[in-house]
Scaffold this active site. Structure first.
Site, PDB file in Angstrom:
ATOM      1  N   THR A 147       3.579 -23.493 -36.830  1.00 24.71           N
ATOM      2  CA  THR A 147       3.340 -22.755 -37.130  1.00 24.71           C
ATOM      3  C   THR A 147       1.967 -22.755 -38.349  1.00 24.71           C
ATOM      4  O   THR A 147       2.366 -22.485 -39.226  1.00 24.71           O
ATOM      5  CB  THR A 147       4.484 -21.835 -38.170  1.00 24.71           C
ATOM      6  OG1 THR A 147       4.832 -22.988 -39.400  1.00 24.71           O
ATOM      7  CG2 THR A 147       5.880 -22.432 -36.849  1.00 24.71           C
ATOM      8  N   ASP A 228       6.389 -20.457 -45.403  1.00 26.25           N
ATOM      9  CA  ASP A 228       7.182 -21.428 -45.909  1.00 26.25           C
ATOM     10  C   ASP A 228       8.629 -21.009 -44.254  1.00 26.25           C
ATOM     11  O   ASP A 228       9.708 -21.422 -43.875  1.00 26.25           O
ATOM     12  CB  ASP A 228       7.404 -22.539 -46.884  1.00 26.25           C
ATOM     13  CG  ASP A 228       6.448 -23.127 -47.530  1.00 26.25           C
ATOM     14  OD1 ASP A 228       5.258 -23.630 -47.182  1.00 26.25           O
ATOM     15  OD2 ASP A 228       6.108 -22.665 -49.146  1.00 26.25           O
TER      16      ASP A 228
END
Length: 306
Positions: A147, A228
């Site tokens: 990601t 995150d």
């Protein structure tokens, strides 16, 4: 219904105050029904962007190995279905994560590794440059899901991304190295008032591609911990949707946008209007206050299948 419990081992930074790293990732995963065991790569008083600095400790690779050995001694490492990693500050620690992953896969070959290669943003690298080749050559080929943001993609692939075609070409670089799912969490390929997220999934002969235009919020205010949060939500929804990548992206962005919207309601109007500078404390995500939106994301933005 399966009786297998999703259990994540999350190795990321930790702050006493605020929401980055594990503080940003653990609660959303728990709200979505995942058990989470977290190892904190650092323990800081607050994130590093505060004007008066921060205090705390950094876990080294030997301490990481020692903590993990305790899990192994009690056969607790057999329980994990996912490994999630985020900020890592030194090369030897990153290599120890690779050792941990190999041990986890030796007892669960289907374990899913989600790697958020946190290295920098906006053209600025904020980890030691020695981490880059380790991510590129040793960590990325082990990942199932990655990601990165646009800048991190450019660092890893050594490809400059100016167009959407450039981005898809860069995504293929990851697929060529065995990564099944690539999610560029944010890119500057949208209009001036929007970001573009792109996701590609390849598993054997099956492939999915989708993209989403995401409106920018907050009149230029930059929030910490959003990457995150994205990684943890994306991990959860890939599992909950059975790797329906379009539904995963839509639910992830729905919750992420809702958290930002909620956070903005706590920021004074003069700050949002640009009359007063925003403080680091004001930019902390309101994740706990967004529990309902995380648990039951209301999808407003839809992605386009490619």
């Amino acid at each position: 219904m399966s009786n297998i419990t999703n259990r994540v081992l999350s190795i990321q930074s930790h702050v006493v105050h605020g929401y980055v790293g594990n503080k940003s990732a653990v609660f959303p995963l728990q709200v979505l029904g995942f058990e989470v065991d977290n190892i904190n790569s650092v323990q800081f008083s607050n994130h590093t962007g505060y004007k008066n600095g921060f205090k705390g400790q950094v876990l080294n690779e030997k301490e990481l190995a020692d903590v993990f050995s305790g899990l192994v001694a009690n056969n607790l490492h057999c329980l994990y279905t996912h490994l999630l990693t985020g900020y890592v500050g030194n090369p030897t620690f990153l290599r120890e994560i690779a050792n941990i992953l190999k041990t986890l896969r030796s007892v669960n070959a289907s374990l899913v590794y989600v790697c958020d290669p946190v290295m920098g943003d906006d053209g600025i690298m904020y980890v030691p440059k020695e981490l880059l080749p380790i991510y590129r050559d040793e960590i990325i080929p082990l990942a199932d899901i990655i990601t990165p943001n646009q800048y991190e993609v450019e660092l890893l692939t050594e490809k400059c991304i100016k167009t959407e075609r450039d981005a898809w070409n860069a995504i293929e670089w990851f697929h060529d190295r065995g990564v099944k799912t690539v999610a560029i969490s944010s890119s500057e390929l949208g209009e001036s008032d929007s970001l573009l997220a792109l996701v590609s999934h390849k598993d054997g002969s099956k492939s999915q591609r989708c993209k989403m235009t995401i409106p920018k919020q907050g009149n230029g205010i930059r929030f910490t911990g959003t990457g995150d949060l994205f990684a943890s939500l994306f991990l959860a929804h890939t599992s909950l949707t059975g790797f329906d990548i379009c539904a995963t992206l839509e639910r992830t962005i729905a919750s992420l946008q809702a958290v930002i919207t909620k956070t903005l309601t706590y920021i004074p109007d003069d700050v949002k209007a640009g009359k007063t500078s925003v403080t680091s404390a004001q930019r902390e995500l309101k994740i706990v206050q967004s529990k309902r939106e995380i648990e039951n994301p209301e999808v407003v933005l839809r992605c386009s299948k490619i």
